[in-house]
Design a protein around this motif. Structure first.
Motif, PDB file in Angstrom:
ATOM      1  N   THR A 182     -15.967  -7.655 -17.098  1.00  0.00           N
ATOM      2  CA  THR A 182     -16.719  -6.490 -16.641  1.00  0.00           C
ATOM      3  C   THR A 182     -16.834  -6.440 -15.123  1.00  0.00           C
ATOM      4  O   THR A 182     -17.467  -5.538 -14.585  1.00  0.00           O
ATOM      5  CB  THR A 182     -18.130  -6.480 -17.255  1.00  0.00           C
ATOM      6  OG1 THR A 182     -18.814  -7.688 -16.884  1.00  0.00           O
ATOM      7  CG2 THR A 182     -18.067  -6.378 -18.773  1.00  0.00           C
ATOM      8  N   ASP A 183     -16.252  -7.421 -14.434  1.00  0.00           N
ATOM      9  CA  ASP A 183     -16.311  -7.435 -12.971  1.00  0.00           C
ATOM     10  C   ASP A 183     -15.381  -6.362 -12.399  1.00  0.00           C
ATOM     11  O   ASP A 183     -14.534  -5.822 -13.096  1.00  0.00           O
ATOM     12  CB  ASP A 183     -15.914  -8.820 -12.444  1.00  0.00           C
ATOM     13  CG  ASP A 183     -14.579  -9.309 -13.007  1.00  0.00           C
ATOM     14  OD1 ASP A 183     -14.246  -8.943 -14.149  1.00  0.00           O
ATOM     15  OD2 ASP A 183     -13.866 -10.044 -12.308  1.00  0.00           O
ATOM     16  N   HIS A 184     -15.573  -6.059 -11.126  1.00  0.00           N
ATOM     17  CA  HIS A 184     -14.732  -5.044 -10.489  1.00  0.00           C
ATOM     18  C   HIS A 184     -13.297  -5.543 -10.367  1.00  0.00           C
ATOM     19  O   HIS A 184     -13.053  -6.713 -10.069  1.00  0.00           O
ATOM     20  CB  HIS A 184     -15.262  -4.701  -9.101  1.00  0.00           C
ATOM     21  CG  HIS A 184     -14.409  -3.704  -8.382  1.00  0.00           C
ATOM     22  ND1 HIS A 184     -14.295  -2.388  -8.789  1.00  0.00           N
ATOM     23  CD2 HIS A 184     -13.598  -3.822  -7.290  1.00  0.00           C
ATOM     24  CE1 HIS A 184     -13.474  -1.746  -7.977  1.00  0.00           C
ATOM     25  NE2 HIS A 184     -13.042  -2.587  -7.065  1.00  0.00           N
ATOM     26  N   HIS A 185     -12.355  -4.659 -10.598  1.00  0.00           N
ATOM     27  CA  HIS A 185     -10.931  -4.975 -10.486  1.00  0.00           C
ATOM     28  C   HIS A 185     -10.325  -4.044  -9.446  1.00  0.00           C
ATOM     29  O   HIS A 185     -10.270  -2.833  -9.636  1.00  0.00           O
ATOM     30  CB  HIS A 185     -10.243  -4.785 -11.840  1.00  0.00           C
ATOM     31  CG  HIS A 185      -8.821  -5.267 -11.863  1.00  0.00           C
ATOM     32  ND1 HIS A 185      -8.456  -6.489 -12.385  1.00  0.00           N
ATOM     33  CD2 HIS A 185      -7.668  -4.685 -11.422  1.00  0.00           C
ATOM     34  CE1 HIS A 185      -7.142  -6.636 -12.271  1.00  0.00           C
ATOM     35  NE2 HIS A 185      -6.653  -5.554 -11.690  1.00  0.00           N
ATOM     36  N   ARG A 186      -9.886  -4.608  -8.332  1.00  0.00           N
ATOM     37  CA  ARG A 186      -9.359  -3.797  -7.230  1.00  0.00           C
ATOM     38  C   ARG A 186      -7.913  -3.409  -7.482  1.00  0.00           C
ATOM     39  O   ARG A 186      -7.088  -4.257  -7.851  1.00  0.00           O
ATOM     40  CB  ARG A 186      -9.461  -4.576  -5.917  1.00  0.00           C
ATOM     41  CG  ARG A 186      -8.900  -3.799  -4.719  1.00  0.00           C
ATOM     42  CD  ARG A 186      -9.569  -4.183  -3.432  1.00  0.00           C
ATOM     43  NE  ARG A 186      -9.150  -5.425  -2.854  1.00  0.00           N
ATOM     44  CZ  ARG A 186      -8.543  -5.531  -1.661  1.00  0.00           C
ATOM     45  NH1 ARG A 186      -8.249  -4.444  -0.970  1.00  0.00           N
ATOM     46  NH2 ARG A 186      -8.240  -6.707  -1.164  1.00  0.00           N
ATOM     47  N   VAL A 187      -7.598  -2.140  -7.266  1.00  0.00           N
ATOM     48  CA  VAL A 187      -6.215  -1.663  -7.372  1.00  0.00           C
ATOM     49  C   VAL A 187      -5.723  -1.297  -5.976  1.00  0.00           C
ATOM     50  O   VAL A 187      -6.320  -0.472  -5.281  1.00  0.00           O
ATOM     51  CB  VAL A 187      -6.112  -0.452  -8.316  1.00  0.00           C
ATOM     52  CG1 VAL A 187      -4.726   0.189  -8.226  1.00  0.00           C
ATOM     53  CG2 VAL A 187      -6.389  -0.884  -9.749  1.00  0.00           C
ATOM     54  N   VAL A 188      -4.635  -1.944  -5.586  1.00  0.00           N
ATOM     55  CA  VAL A 188      -3.980  -1.714  -4.301  1.00  0.00           C
ATOM     56  C   VAL A 188      -2.648  -1.028  -4.580  1.00  0.00           C
ATOM     57  O   VAL A 188      -1.884  -1.490  -5.434  1.00  0.00           O
ATOM     58  CB  VAL A 188      -3.730  -3.045  -3.563  1.00  0.00           C
ATOM     59  CG1 VAL A 188      -3.015  -2.812  -2.235  1.00  0.00           C
ATOM     60  CG2 VAL A 188      -5.027  -3.809  -3.363  1.00  0.00           C
ATOM     61  N   VAL A 189      -2.361   0.056  -3.874  1.00  0.00           N
ATOM     62  CA  VAL A 189      -1.081   0.733  -4.079  1.00  0.00           C
ATOM     63  C   VAL A 189      -0.450   1.025  -2.728  1.00  0.00           C
ATOM     64  O   VAL A 189      -1.117   1.448  -1.783  1.00  0.00           O
ATOM     65  CB  VAL A 189      -1.252   2.033  -4.902  1.00  0.00           C
ATOM     66  CG1 VAL A 189      -2.183   3.020  -4.227  1.00  0.00           C
ATOM     67  CG2 VAL A 189       0.103   2.678  -5.192  1.00  0.00           C
ATOM     68  N   TYR A 190       0.834   0.742  -2.629  1.00  0.00           N
ATOM     69  CA  TYR A 190       1.600   1.072  -1.427  1.00  0.00           C
ATOM     70  C   TYR A 190       1.993   2.546  -1.468  1.00  0.00           C
ATOM     71  O   TYR A 190       2.167   3.132  -2.541  1.00  0.00           O
ATOM     72  CB  TYR A 190       2.864   0.213  -1.338  1.00  0.00           C
ATOM     73  CG  TYR A 190       2.602  -1.267  -1.127  1.00  0.00           C
ATOM     74  CD1 TYR A 190       2.089  -1.732   0.078  1.00  0.00           C
ATOM     75  CD2 TYR A 190       2.886  -2.196  -2.125  1.00  0.00           C
ATOM     76  CE1 TYR A 190       1.863  -3.087   0.278  1.00  0.00           C
ATOM     77  CE2 TYR A 190       2.659  -3.553  -1.929  1.00  0.00           C
ATOM     78  CZ  TYR A 190       2.154  -3.986  -0.718  1.00  0.00           C
ATOM     79  OH  TYR A 190       1.920  -5.330  -0.525  1.00  0.00           O
ATOM     80  N   LEU A 191       2.151   3.124  -0.281  1.00  0.00           N
ATOM     81  CA  LEU A 191       2.533   4.528  -0.169  1.00  0.00           C
ATOM     82  C   LEU A 191       3.636   4.666   0.879  1.00  0.00           C
ATOM     83  O   LEU A 191       3.403   4.390   2.068  1.00  0.00           O
ATOM     84  CB  LEU A 191       1.322   5.385   0.234  1.00  0.00           C
ATOM     85  CG  LEU A 191       1.598   6.859   0.539  1.00  0.00           C
ATOM     86  CD1 LEU A 191       2.083   7.594  -0.709  1.00  0.00           C
ATOM     87  CD2 LEU A 191       0.335   7.531   1.097  1.00  0.00           C
ATOM     88  N   HIS A 192       4.848   5.062   0.435  1.00  0.00           N
ATOM     89  CA  HIS A 192       5.911   5.361   1.386  1.00  0.00           C
ATOM     90  C   HIS A 192       5.403   6.389   2.385  1.00  0.00           C
ATOM     91  O   HIS A 192       4.937   7.474   2.000  1.00  0.00           O
ATOM     92  CB  HIS A 192       7.126   5.965   0.664  1.00  0.00           C
ATOM     93  CG  HIS A 192       7.914   5.005  -0.155  1.00  0.00           C
ATOM     94  ND1 HIS A 192       8.551   3.909   0.384  1.00  0.00           N
ATOM     95  CD2 HIS A 192       8.223   4.987  -1.490  1.00  0.00           C
ATOM     96  CE1 HIS A 192       9.203   3.262  -0.573  1.00  0.00           C
ATOM     97  NE2 HIS A 192       9.014   3.889  -1.711  1.00  0.00           N
ATOM     98  N   THR A 193       5.504   6.094   3.668  1.00  0.00           N
ATOM     99  CA  THR A 193       4.943   6.982   4.681  1.00  0.00           C
ATOM    100  C   THR A 193       5.869   7.067   5.887  1.00  0.00           C
ATOM    101  O   THR A 193       6.350   6.042   6.388  1.00  0.00           O
ATOM    102  CB  THR A 193       3.567   6.476   5.150  1.00  0.00           C
ATOM    103  OG1 THR A 193       2.717   6.265   4.015  1.00  0.00           O
ATOM    104  CG2 THR A 193       2.909   7.463   6.096  1.00  0.00           C
ATOM    105  N   ALA A 194       6.082   8.287   6.356  1.00  0.00           N
ATOM    106  CA  ALA A 194       6.853   8.506   7.583  1.00  0.00           C
ATOM    107  C   ALA A 194       6.174   9.593   8.396  1.00  0.00           C
ATOM    108  O   ALA A 194       5.655  10.572   7.846  1.00  0.00           O
ATOM    109  CB  ALA A 194       8.291   8.913   7.266  1.00  0.00           C
ATOM    110  N   THR A 195       6.153   9.414   9.700  1.00  0.00           N
ATOM    111  CA  THR A 195       5.589  10.419  10.587  1.00  0.00           C
ATOM    112  C   THR A 195       6.474  10.519  11.821  1.00  0.00           C
ATOM    113  O   THR A 195       7.310   9.653  12.072  1.00  0.00           O
ATOM    114  CB  THR A 195       4.134  10.060  10.976  1.00  0.00           C
ATOM    115  OG1 THR A 195       3.526  11.167  11.634  1.00  0.00           O
ATOM    116  CG2 THR A 195       4.078   8.831  11.861  1.00  0.00           C
ATOM    117  N   GLY A 196       6.282  11.583  12.571  1.00  0.00           N
ATOM    118  CA  GLY A 196       7.081  11.771  13.770  1.00  0.00           C
ATOM    119  C   GLY A 196       8.379  12.509  13.496  1.00  0.00           C
ATOM    120  O   GLY A 196       8.589  13.050  12.401  1.00  0.00           O
TER     121      GLY A 196
END
Length: 290
Positions: free
Chosen positions: A203-217
């Motif tokens: 019942t403890d918190h479960h962290r979800v980490v997700v990568y995101l392809h990102t481009a700028t400029g």
């Protein structure tokens, strides 16, 4: 509140890490993530250096491939980082890329079994327990850390398929998802993770980490598409974002609404200015979402 991070990609030479880590720290970036991709850069050594060069940014390693390590060594290295830099180190473990594991003679017949055994032993060791186990892959005889962390740290697991996601829910404290995971993929992952958590009575918190392809400029859209196609992924709109801070913030928000606690911007391999990219994330993107 959603946490924002950026990956320092190991396609950059290790000597570039210092400037990028300091830029992240100075700009107020919340998390800087590192990869241990074969055969580029060591995750723990890079994390230790980045933590020593900075004052406040948290440094994550996602992921350490468990077939390469005896779990006692993983625990010793994790405990050392957590004691030297309390609250700032984040470690995730995973199956590893099976072709790479085969190259070094470490490919497991059952990667899921290995990951489960490694997670169970690693989390117990980091809790300060003395561990004896005789598993299929992990075998320990009365092993305990002399210098365990003051508090048991979270251990994350990388997962993609249903079995691995359920395992992560049951046996890890958080899950790391690849950049090929759009908002609907995050929702699906959350459902499977929760199935695993329920089966283990967690019942403890479960962290979800997700990568995101990102481009700028300049040429951001073209660079993003080339990156995704080079990875063998479908260049779908939900698999990345190209544009200014507003566009990136909206993409981050969509992932957060789907269930991500942390979104880590993954620049293209040909990102021309990694230091400017972390400043862009911290100073321009971060203020635009909650």
């Amino acid at each position: 509140m959603t946490v924002l991070g950026v990956v320092f990609r190991p396609q950059l030479p290790p000597e570039r890490l210092r400037a990028v880590a300091r830029a992240a720290d100075d700009a107020g970036l919340e998390e800087l993530w590192l990869w241990e991709d074969c055969f580029l850069e060591g995750g723990v050594s890079a994390a230790a250096a980045a933590l020593a060069w900075t004052e406040r940014v948290r440094v994550g390693v996602g992921l350490l491939p468990v077939p390469l390590r005896n779990v006692a060594v993983t625990a010793m290295e994790a405990a050392t980082l957590h004691r030297m830099f309390p609250g700032r180190a984040i470690l995730g473990v995973g199956h590893g890329v099976q072709d790479w594991m085969g190259q070094v003679g470490a490919r497991a017949e059952s990667p899921v079994t290995l990951l489960r055994e490694h997670l169970d032993a690693l989390r117990a060791l980091l809790r300060g327990e003395r561990v004896s186990t005789d598993g299929r892959y992990v075998k320990l005889d009365g092993v305990a850390l002399d210098w365990p962390p003051a508090e048991a740290p979270e251990v994350l697991a990388g997962a993609t398929g249903p079995r691995s996601l359920r395992l992560s829910g049951a046996a890890a404290d958080g899950t790391v998802l690849t950049a090929a995971t759009g908002p609907e993929g995050v929702r699906r992952a959350r459902r499977l993770i929760d199935e695993g958590r329920e089966s283990a009575g967690r019942t403890d918190h479960h962290r979800v980490v997700v990568y995101l392809h990102t481009a700028t400029g300049p040429d951001a859209a073209a660079r993003l598409r080339a990156e995704i196609e080079a990875n063998g992924e479908d260049p779908l709109p939900e698999h990345g974002v190209a544009g200014d801070a507003g566009a990136v913030a909206k993409a981050v928000q969509r992932l957060a609404e789907a269930g991500a606690d942390t979104v880590v911007l993954q620049p293209t391999a040909d990102e021309p200015d990694p230091e400017a990219f972390v400043r862009f994330a911290a100073e321009e993107v971060r203020p635009l979402f909650t």
